[in-house]
Write a protein that holds these residues in place. Structure first.
Motif, PDB file in Angstrom:
ATOM      1  N   ALA A  64       0.876  -1.145   0.013  1.00  0.00           N
ATOM      2  CA  ALA A  64       0.057  -0.104   0.067  1.00  0.00           C
ATOM      3  C   ALA A  64       0.982   1.090   0.045  1.00  0.00           C
ATOM      4  O   ALA A  64       2.060   1.167   0.328  1.00  0.00           O
ATOM      5  CB  ALA A  64      -0.948   0.055   1.237  1.00  0.00           C
ATOM      6  N   GLY A  65       0.298   2.418  -0.471  1.00  0.00           N
ATOM      7  CA  GLY A  65       1.020   3.495  -0.646  1.00  0.00           C
ATOM      8  C   GLY A  65       1.982   3.847  -2.040  1.00  0.00           C
ATOM      9  O   GLY A  65       2.491   4.724  -2.042  1.00  0.00           O
ATOM     10  N   ILE A  66       1.959   2.793  -2.772  1.00  0.00           N
ATOM     11  CA  ILE A  66       2.565   3.038  -3.970  1.00  0.00           C
ATOM     12  C   ILE A  66       1.534   3.188  -5.160  1.00  0.00           C
ATOM     13  O   ILE A  66       0.500   2.706  -5.430  1.00  0.00           O
ATOM     14  CB  ILE A  66       3.254   1.659  -4.542  1.00  0.00           C
ATOM     15  N   HIS A  67       1.881   4.484  -5.744  1.00  0.00           N
ATOM     16  CA  HIS A  67       0.519   4.883  -6.697  1.00  0.00           C
ATOM     17  C   HIS A  67       1.127   5.144  -7.892  1.00  0.00           C
ATOM     18  O   HIS A  67       2.277   5.422  -8.231  1.00  0.00           O
ATOM     19  CB  HIS A  67       0.078   6.385  -6.162  1.00  0.00           C
ATOM     20  N   TYR A  68       0.175   5.112  -8.870  1.00  0.00           N
ATOM     21  CA  TYR A  68       0.249   5.490 -10.423  1.00  0.00           C
ATOM     22  C   TYR A  68      -0.873   6.597 -10.768  1.00  0.00           C
ATOM     23  O   TYR A  68      -1.872   6.250 -10.128  1.00  0.00           O
ATOM     24  CB  TYR A  68       0.319   4.095 -11.249  1.00  0.00           C
ATOM     25  N   LEU A  69      -0.502   7.489 -11.571  1.00  0.00           N
ATOM     26  CA  LEU A  69      -1.291   8.484 -11.686  1.00  0.00           C
ATOM     27  C   LEU A  69      -1.967   8.330 -13.474  1.00  0.00           C
ATOM     28  O   LEU A  69      -1.132   8.605 -14.469  1.00  0.00           O
ATOM     29  CB  LEU A  69      -0.735   9.773 -11.621  1.00  0.00           C
ATOM     30  N   ARG A  70      -3.035   7.941 -13.461  1.00  0.00           N
ATOM     31  CA  ARG A  70      -3.649   7.851 -14.868  1.00  0.00           C
ATOM     32  C   ARG A  70      -5.158   8.294 -14.887  1.00  0.00           C
ATOM     33  O   ARG A  70      -5.469   8.930 -16.041  1.00  0.00           O
ATOM     34  CB  ARG A  70      -3.568   6.333 -15.386  1.00  0.00           C
ATOM     35  N   ASP A  71      -5.922   7.858 -13.828  1.00  0.00           N
ATOM     36  CA  ASP A  71      -7.267   8.434 -13.904  1.00  0.00           C
ATOM     37  C   ASP A  71      -7.793   9.328 -12.785  1.00  0.00           C
ATOM     38  O   ASP A  71      -6.766   9.739 -11.987  1.00  0.00           O
ATOM     39  CB  ASP A  71      -8.244   7.319 -14.150  1.00  0.00           C
ATOM     40  N   LEU A  72      -8.836   9.637 -12.732  1.00  0.00           N
ATOM     41  CA  LEU A  72      -9.409  10.633 -11.911  1.00  0.00           C
ATOM     42  C   LEU A  72      -9.105  10.218 -10.429  1.00  0.00           C
ATOM     43  O   LEU A  72      -8.849  10.919  -9.387  1.00  0.00           O
ATOM     44  CB  LEU A  72     -10.893  11.065 -12.163  1.00  0.00           C
ATOM     45  N   ASP A  73      -9.515   8.945 -10.289  1.00  0.00           N
ATOM     46  CA  ASP A  73      -9.453   8.247  -9.024  1.00  0.00           C
ATOM     47  C   ASP A  73      -8.073   8.319  -8.344  1.00  0.00           C
ATOM     48  O   ASP A  73      -7.906   8.550  -7.115  1.00  0.00           O
ATOM     49  CB  ASP A  73     -10.043   6.987  -8.715  1.00  0.00           C
ATOM     50  N   ASP A  74      -7.282   8.127  -9.224  1.00  0.00           N
ATOM     51  CA  ASP A  74      -5.420   7.933  -8.820  1.00  0.00           C
ATOM     52  C   ASP A  74      -5.395   9.498  -8.540  1.00  0.00           C
ATOM     53  O   ASP A  74      -4.600   9.564  -7.291  1.00  0.00           O
ATOM     54  CB  ASP A  74      -4.970   7.635 -10.050  1.00  0.00           C
ATOM     55  N   SER A  75      -5.779  10.409  -9.201  1.00  0.00           N
ATOM     56  CA  SER A  75      -5.424  12.165  -8.722  1.00  0.00           C
ATOM     57  C   SER A  75      -6.047  12.113  -7.514  1.00  0.00           C
ATOM     58  O   SER A  75      -5.329  12.705  -6.563  1.00  0.00           O
ATOM     59  CB  SER A  75      -5.920  12.829  -9.924  1.00  0.00           C
ATOM     60  N   LEU A  76      -7.227  11.706  -7.070  1.00  0.00           N
ATOM     61  CA  LEU A  76      -7.597  12.355  -5.734  1.00  0.00           C
ATOM     62  C   LEU A  76      -6.917  11.366  -4.935  1.00  0.00           C
ATOM     63  O   LEU A  76      -7.056  11.949  -3.673  1.00  0.00           O
ATOM     64  CB  LEU A  76      -9.396  11.957  -5.749  1.00  0.00           C
ATOM     65  N   THR A  77      -6.866  10.239  -4.991  1.00  0.00           N
ATOM     66  CA  THR A  77      -6.131   9.355  -3.786  1.00  0.00           C
ATOM     67  C   THR A  77      -4.781  10.118  -3.728  1.00  0.00           C
ATOM     68  O   THR A  77      -4.376  10.228  -2.417  1.00  0.00           O
ATOM     69  CB  THR A  77      -6.066   7.792  -4.542  1.00  0.00           C
ATOM     70  N   ILE A  78      -4.043  10.252  -4.918  1.00  0.00           N
ATOM     71  CA  ILE A  78      -2.683  10.932  -4.644  1.00  0.00           C
ATOM     72  C   ILE A  78      -2.681  12.337  -3.829  1.00  0.00           C
ATOM     73  O   ILE A  78      -2.058  12.519  -2.987  1.00  0.00           O
ATOM     74  CB  ILE A  78      -1.741  11.002  -5.978  1.00  0.00           C
ATOM     75  N   ALA A  79      -3.674  13.084  -4.356  1.00  0.00           N
ATOM     76  CA  ALA A  79      -3.895  14.349  -3.595  1.00  0.00           C
ATOM     77  C   ALA A  79      -3.998  14.379  -2.086  1.00  0.00           C
ATOM     78  O   ALA A  79      -3.694  15.076  -1.380  1.00  0.00           O
ATOM     79  CB  ALA A  79      -5.005  15.178  -4.186  1.00  0.00           C
ATOM     80  N   LYS A  80      -4.923  13.421  -1.796  1.00  0.00           N
ATOM     81  CA  LYS A  80      -5.148  13.078  -0.269  1.00  0.00           C
ATOM     82  C   LYS A  80      -4.113  12.806   0.415  1.00  0.00           C
ATOM     83  O   LYS A  80      -3.843  12.995   1.636  1.00  0.00           O
ATOM     84  CB  LYS A  80      -6.216  12.053  -0.192  1.00  0.00           C
ATOM     85  N   ALA A  81      -3.156  12.001  -0.153  1.00  0.00           N
ATOM     86  CA  ALA A  81      -1.718  11.633   0.326  1.00  0.00           C
ATOM     87  C   ALA A  81      -0.546  12.646   0.741  1.00  0.00           C
ATOM     88  O   ALA A  81       0.183  12.530   1.309  1.00  0.00           O
ATOM     89  CB  ALA A  81      -1.404  10.263  -0.098  1.00  0.00           C
ATOM     90  N   LEU A  82      -0.993  13.550  -0.103  1.00  0.00           N
ATOM     91  CA  LEU A  82       0.021  14.761  -0.326  1.00  0.00           C
ATOM     92  C   LEU A  82      -0.135  15.729   1.063  1.00  0.00           C
ATOM     93  O   LEU A  82      -0.449  16.914   0.845  1.00  0.00           O
ATOM     94  CB  LEU A  82       0.029  15.576  -1.458  1.00  0.00           C
ATOM     95  N   ARG A  83       0.356  15.301   2.181  1.00  0.00           N
ATOM     96  CA  ARG A  83       0.111  16.214   3.327  1.00  0.00           C
ATOM     97  C   ARG A  83       1.543  16.685   3.588  1.00  0.00           C
ATOM     98  O   ARG A  83       2.537  16.127   3.380  1.00  0.00           O
ATOM     99  CB  ARG A  83      -0.544  15.136   4.481  1.00  0.00           C
TER     100      ARG A  83
END
Length: 410
Positions: free
Chosen positions: A125-144
């Protein structure tokens, strides 16, 4: 084409959405269905690594149209639905649930998917790929603020994420396997300039970094290189390229060559089936070769051309390729797609933060990278289209307008 015909678009991204709009706009009055694997209506992808990721824009700003547009224009959206197979003989699609859908004409806008790393710890968990809208929202939430972010890949997607993460107060490290940043997209001088830009904003840049594993318990805690160096991570974002989604076309027997092969109007090897966007390999008469483009411009304009052609308005697509990237307050625009270069000419001052680097081949401009110099893009496009040979000294002089350089080149 008749009122009883059914046209189907597979893929509800930017290309699929624009193709459907163009089909209806060109006068098609039959049934029009857009089948999309995602849960939401068609949207553009560029904002996902820019404004949506930083929180500067709401996710809704990425959508092509308001929700009621599709009902008003008689466009059926079948969302959260996958097409499993195309039966060209019966002209029917098989959907994931077993349902079938007949078509008279079909457009494939299946796009592309991220290239994934198959390394020890890749499932953490915590490894992300950015391709779709859900990816973007998930990464944005993690960028604290204070989060340690390790980005694998120094292309423009990885660097846009790096810029967004720094704006949100994260500690950022970029690991790039090559010897510099954005080497596939821009000239070495431009990539090095961007490396300095990111360092000035507090990003740690590591080149020659061969990632060997992700470490952690249930979540990623570090990214380890082949030399044993480990970079602590609260999250990792991987951006190492994309792959065209050609499997549906290939399984149906359509011609595929690193993309679905189409003609200038988007027709595949089956005259009843068209394709548009990232997934296509198409002829570009300006460049003199076939290309596959991963860009907003291609997803938008090739889709419009293919959609109009499907509806009876023969519309060839031929444009000089154009790309852009926003990082911090710096705008980078890339025009052309040079395959061989024998000279580079710089215009402007890198230290001043605004310059353009022109790629020349046999005396002709075949591409350019413009940093905070958007005004240079339109005339550069004209140079590429006409094949004019500029005087290098005039070209490099920012006091001489590019319009004047073009006129002098004849």
């Amino acid at each position: 084409m008749s009122r009883t015909d059914t046209y189907v678009v597979v893929g509800a991204g930017q290309a699929g959405g624009r193709a459907a709009e163009a089909i209806r706009g060109a006068g098609f009055s039959g049934r029009l269905v857009v089948v999309g694997a995602e849960r939401v209506r068609p949207y553009e992808r560029p904002p996902l690594s820019k404004q949506v990721l930083t929180g500067a824009a709401a996710p809704d700003t990425a959508f092509l149209r308001a929700p009621d547009y599709y009902d008003e224009h008689g466009i059926e959206l079948m969302l959260n639905q996958r097409v499993e197979a195309i039966d060209r003989g019966s002209a029917r699609l098989t959907l994931a649930g077993g349902e079938t859908l007949a078509y008279d004409k079909l457009l494939l806008a299946t796009g592309s998917r991220v290239r994934r790393l198959a390394l020890p710890g890749s499932e953490l968990a915590g490894i992300h790929y950015l391709r779709d809208l859900d990816d973007s929202l998930t990464i944005a939430k993690a960028l604290r603020a204070g989060a340690r972010v390790v980005i694998v890949g120094g292309g423009y997607i990885g660097l846009e994420v790096a810029a967004a993460a720094r704006k949100r107060g994260c500690a950022v490290t970029v690991l790039e396997a090559g010897d510099g940043l954005m080497r596939r997209q821009v000239a070495e001088e431009v990539g090095d300039w961007y490396a300095d830009l990111h360092r000035r904003h507090g990003v740690e840049i590591v080149t020659g970094a061969n990632v060997e594993a992700f470490e952690g318990g249930s979540r990623v805690q570090a990214v380890r290189l082949a030399d044993g160096t480990a970079y602590p991570a609260d999250l990792a974002v991987v951006g190492v390229g994309i792959l065209p989604n050609v499997e549906l076309a290939a399984d149906a027997g359509l011609e595929v060559d690193d993309g679905i092969v189409v003609d200038a109007c988007g027709r595949t090897s089956d005259p009843a089936i068209f394709a548009a966007g990232d997934v296509t390999r198409h002829p570009n008469p300006i460049l003199g070769r076939r290309v596959r483009l991963e860009s907003w411009q291609n997803a938008q304009n090739q889709a419009v051309a293919a959609g109009r052609t499907m509806a009876g308005e023969e519309t060839p697509y031929a444009q000089v390729p154009w790309f852009w990237s926003d990082q911090y307050d710096v705008n980078l625009q890339m025009v052309g797609l040079p395959d061989r270069v024998d000279r580079l000419v710089r215009r402007g001052d890198p230290e001043g933060g605004a310059f353009t680097l022109f790629y020349l081949k046999d005396g002709r401009i075949v591409g350019a990278n413009a940093v905070n110099s958007a005004k240079d893009i339109a005339p550069t496009r004209k140079f590429i289209e006409t094949g004019a040979k500029p005087d290098p000294d005039m070209l490099s002089d920012p006091e001489t307008s590019l319009k004047k350089v073009l006129k002098a080149a004849g």
